[in-house]
Design a protein around this motif. Structure first.
Motif, PDB file in Angstrom:
ATOM      1  N   ASN A   1       0.843  -1.277  -0.016  1.00 52.97           N
ATOM      2  CA  ASN A   1      -0.048  -0.068   0.017  1.00 52.97           C
ATOM      3  C   ASN A   1       0.696   1.251  -0.193  1.00 52.97           C
ATOM      4  O   ASN A   1       1.948   1.495   0.739  1.00 52.97           O
ATOM      5  CB  ASN A   1      -1.033  -0.007   1.290  1.00 52.97           C
ATOM      6  CG  ASN A   1      -2.052  -1.024   1.113  1.00 52.97           C
ATOM      7  OD1 ASN A   1      -2.834  -0.956   0.237  1.00 52.97           O
ATOM      8  ND2 ASN A   1      -1.999  -2.176   1.914  1.00 52.97           N
ATOM      9  N   THR A   2       0.241   2.336  -0.844  1.00 57.63           N
ATOM     10  CA  THR A   2       0.924   3.686  -0.531  1.00 57.63           C
ATOM     11  C   THR A   2       0.242   4.149   0.755  1.00 57.63           C
ATOM     12  O   THR A   2      -0.973   4.176   1.053  1.00 57.63           O
ATOM     13  CB  THR A   2       0.320   4.558  -1.901  1.00 57.63           C
ATOM     14  OG1 THR A   2       1.076   4.098  -2.944  1.00 57.63           O
ATOM     15  CG2 THR A   2       0.894   5.906  -1.519  1.00 57.63           C
TER      16      THR A   2
ATOM     17  N   THR B   1       4.922   5.627  -1.517  1.00 54.41           N
ATOM     18  CA  THR B   1       4.620   4.532  -2.199  1.00 54.41           C
ATOM     19  C   THR B   1       5.175   3.052  -1.850  1.00 54.41           C
ATOM     20  O   THR B   1       6.063   3.161  -0.942  1.00 54.41           O
ATOM     21  CB  THR B   1       4.667   4.427  -3.920  1.00 54.41           C
ATOM     22  OG1 THR B   1       6.239   4.660  -3.813  1.00 54.41           O
ATOM     23  CG2 THR B   1       4.357   5.890  -4.399  1.00 54.41           C
ATOM     24  N   SER B   2       4.610   1.976  -2.364  1.00 53.07           N
ATOM     25  CA  SER B   2       5.265   0.898  -2.156  1.00 53.07           C
ATOM     26  C   SER B   2       6.746   0.588  -2.445  1.00 53.07           C
ATOM     27  O   SER B   2       7.247  -0.066  -1.610  1.00 53.07           O
ATOM     28  CB  SER B   2       4.360  -0.348  -2.386  1.00 53.07           C
ATOM     29  OG  SER B   2       4.378  -0.302  -3.854  1.00 53.07           O
TER      30      SER B   2
ATOM     31  N   THR C   1       8.316   9.203  -2.534  1.00 54.35           N
ATOM     32  CA  THR C   1       7.621  10.060  -1.593  1.00 54.35           C
ATOM     33  C   THR C   1       6.999  11.698  -2.299  1.00 54.35           C
ATOM     34  O   THR C   1       7.943  11.718  -3.437  1.00 54.35           O
ATOM     35  CB  THR C   1       8.500  10.494  -0.543  1.00 54.35           C
ATOM     36  OG1 THR C   1       9.832  11.282  -1.042  1.00 54.35           O
ATOM     37  CG2 THR C   1       9.075   9.359   0.236  1.00 54.35           C
TER      38      THR C   1
ATOM     39  N   LYS D   1      -4.059   4.936   4.239  1.00 59.22           N
ATOM     40  CA  LYS D   1      -3.640   4.638   2.889  1.00 59.22           C
ATOM     41  C   LYS D   1      -3.835   5.997   2.075  1.00 59.22           C
ATOM     42  O   LYS D   1      -4.563   6.733   2.647  1.00 59.22           O
ATOM     43  CB  LYS D   1      -4.991   3.487   2.418  1.00 59.22           C
ATOM     44  CG  LYS D   1      -4.295   2.888   1.127  1.00 59.22           C
ATOM     45  CD  LYS D   1      -5.387   1.894   0.708  1.00 59.22           C
ATOM     46  CE  LYS D   1      -5.216   1.126  -0.538  1.00 59.22           C
ATOM     47  NZ  LYS D   1      -6.209   0.059  -0.813  1.00 59.22           N
TER      48      LYS D   1
END
Length: 114
Positions: A32-33, A52-53, A57, A97
């Motif tokens: 997950n972001t 993000t995964s 950033t 999330k």
């Protein structure tokens, strides 16, 4: 059901630093972001930063160069290192999330005095 637990807030003087942590359970965290959000008194909750995964950033302009978001997937935890804090950063900080589709945790209060 995803549960989020934020911690690390507190009261600091302008120019100080804090490190916030958020641990998520009930999800495959690494996929997950993740975002940090904040809600100042009397205002809506807004995004501050996301990661993000893959580790990319993004920050809102008001915190660029002062805040750093990071994650530790083995601990299901996302961090927000905040430096050079100012009174405008006073808010309750939440993680979720990105975009925010989970229920909200209780948040962690940050108070910055001048």
């Amino acid at each position: 059901q995803v549960q989020l637990l934020e911690s690390g807030g507190g009261s600091v003087q302008a120019g100080g630093s804090l490190r916030l942590s958020c641990t998520a359970s009930g999800t495959v965290f690494r996929l997950n972001t993740m975002g940090w959000y904040r809600q100042a008194p009397g205002k809506q909750r807004d995004l501050v930063a996301f990661i993000t995964s893959g580790g990319a950033t993004n920050y809102v302009d008001s915190v660029k160069g002062r805040f750093t978001i990071s994650r530790e997937n083995v601990k299901n935890t996302v961090y927000l290192q905040m430096s050079n804090l100012n009174p405008a950063d006073t808010a309750v900080y939440y993680c979720n999330k990105f975009p925010a589709t989970w229920g909200w945790g209780q948040g962690t209060q940050v108070i910055v005095s001048s």
